[in-house]
Write a protein that holds these residues in place. Sequence first.
Motif, short mmCIF file in Angstrom:
data_model
loop_
_atom_site.label_atom_id
_atom_site.label_comp_id
_atom_site.label_asym_id
_atom_site.label_seq_id
_atom_site.Cartn_x
_atom_site.Cartn_y
_atom_site.Cartn_z
N GLN A 189 -11.68 32.01 -7.65
CA GLN A 189 -11.11 32.50 -9.09
C GLN A 189 -10.34 31.53 -9.73
OE1 GLN A 189 -8.29 35.45 -7.29
NE2 GLN A 189 -6.63 34.34 -8.30
N PHE A 190 -10.36 31.78 -11.30
CA PHE A 190 -10.01 30.73 -11.95
C PHE A 190 -9.13 31.39 -13.27
CE2 PHE A 190 -10.52 28.01 -15.97
CZ PHE A 190 -9.57 27.20 -15.58
N ARG A 191 -7.99 30.94 -13.33
CA ARG A 191 -7.03 31.92 -14.18
C ARG A 191 -7.42 33.29 -14.44
NH1 ARG A 191 -6.29 31.03 -19.16
NH2 ARG A 191 -8.27 30.63 -19.86
N GLY A 192 -7.26 33.96 -13.20
CA GLY A 192 -7.35 35.33 -13.08
C GLY A 192 -8.63 35.98 -13.12
N ARG A 193 -9.88 35.23 -13.41
CA ARG A 193 -11.28 35.72 -13.16
C ARG A 193 -11.85 35.40 -12.20
NH1 ARG A 193 -13.42 39.45 -15.82
NH2 ARG A 193 -12.09 39.44 -17.58
N GLU A 194 -12.27 36.35 -11.40
CA GLU A 194 -13.12 35.82 -10.06
C GLU A 194 -14.49 35.37 -10.45
OE1 GLU A 194 -12.28 39.50 -8.03
OE2 GLU A 194 -10.84 38.56 -6.78
N TYR A 195 -15.22 34.65 -9.70
CA TYR A 195 -16.45 34.16 -9.89
C TYR A 195 -16.89 34.05 -8.44
CZ TYR A 195 -14.77 29.54 -9.59
OH TYR A 195 -14.18 28.26 -9.28
N THR A 217 -16.13 34.16 -2.94
CA THR A 217 -15.75 34.64 -4.28
C THR A 217 -14.47 33.76 -4.51
OG1 THR A 217 -16.13 36.82 -3.93
CG2 THR A 217 -14.66 36.35 -5.44
#
Lengths: 454, 112
Positions: free
Chosen positions: B45-51, B43
């Motif tokens: 994350q980029f600017r507060g959103r996980e992917y 996992t």
Amino acid sequence: MGRKKVLLAILLTTLLGAGTALAADPTGAETIKADPGQAVDFVWVLVCGFLVMFMQAGFACVEAGFCRSKNTTNLFTKNLLDFVAGSLAFWVLGFAILMGKDWHGLIGTSGFFLAGDSYDVSTYLSFFWQMVFCATAATIVSGAVAERIKFSAYLLYSVAISAVIYPIYAHWVWGGGWLSKLPYGLGHLDFAGSGVVHAVGGLVGLAGAIVLGPRYGKFDKNGKPRAIPGHNIALAALGVFILWFGWYGFNPGSTFSAHHLRISVIAVNTTLAASAASITALLIILLKTGKWDLGMALNGVLAGLVAITAPCAWVESWAAVVIGIIAGIILVIGVYLLEALKIDDPVGAVPVHGFNGLWGLISVGIFADGTYGNYSITPPFVKGLLYGGGAGQLIAQIIGAAVLFVWAFGCGLILFKLLDILIGIRVSPREEIQGLDILEHGTPAYPEFYTMRR
Amino acid sequence: MKEIRAIIRPEKLEDVLAALEAAGHPGLTVSQVEGHGRQAGLTEQFRGREYKVDLLPKLELRIVCKDEEVERLMKTIAEAARTGEIGDGKIFVYDVLDAMRIRSGERGDVAV
């Protein structure tokens, strides 16, 4: 008198040809003879203006770094051309609308092409300063509409914002227009442009993002937002450092005078708000995901800088920190709010510049401490709610913010809808997936990733 | 002749190369690949959103060798590439029909 009013007065007198001392002075000899102190003011304003121009590089790096490699050429082209086309449009129309002879508080009407009596060192100084500010507002939109707008549509948008949308609102606040004359407080105040520059850019960007719709893949089939990671975090971070540095021209330079030693207060406030907002955003995401998120910390810096831009000359250090903390919170809420509303803002331009620009305007009415005037070191000084100024200034700020929202968002919607009807503003799905670099520009930013036949 | 294909952790490349050098310096080809076995993704994350990243970067080593060398080289690679954690990779062995050294035109075992 405020710097804008002084300049307006100079402009008006020169245009009306009244008074020999203030007649057009293309040589500069009369101006410096009248006040030898002008030399240091000219240097101050120009050096700060050069720093503001360099913020274009910062925006280009942030946007390209936060977006995918296949759109890098496109983003740099947009950031170059909005300055190139915008500065020319501002010369043709924008400056005259912003600083020209006022007509009923709504619009300026003289000084097109810097012709005639505008050929004057002081007027050219004013033009340069207002031009780099206008270009900053224009380039903010680029991030919100990134990775899916047609380049031709973006070019037309750049001309429209630089020639008309920005100058009209800026005239209302800085050109002696009706907002500056509101009968509350000292009228609507926006020291260096949280509203005039950043909120206008951010909210026109919001309109653009709504009309365009989200990028392919931003929301899954169930409407759940997905992260589309940027391709170069180092480039984005460099861009934020450049912007932060440029802001030391943007805010302190807005005194328009090196004789206002208040510039040291402005520089400190600018720094503290940026730091407070950055660490606030960083800690909120740390609580949420358990990770130290650089992307949000970088956006946090910009959020703090935008918020402190209006109040930076009128508050003391603790207030700058509080304004920054709130800016960081607004940023994070804004990012998630837009995603919840299915609006795709690839780099966070709307929460950073739009929402925090409005917050910066309102904060003046709360925290202004009565130590600096309307671009003046003599009274009347600006006082907010917490310093016994009553609600007057706050009311003026709220009215200005509301008018700004309606003007910028409304003009943005009309402009992008109109462009969409006339030429179509969104690239084809095939082009969006392949990237705008190849099909719009023919120049991939990183050609070594392709196998080429020689 | 056999071909050994080993999928290993990128950070283990130097250890494996050193071990293979000690084991007689067989020729090899290395490719950057992505994939996953039974190991779950990471996992990020980029600017507060996980992917989620399902396919992880790995390296693939290809070594063509004589039949009798296969066992020894497999063991060499496995020992050098092992950490004991999930995600250490796998080794596969295939038959090779023929080989040619482009410089001299030699064929078969002598060409590898």
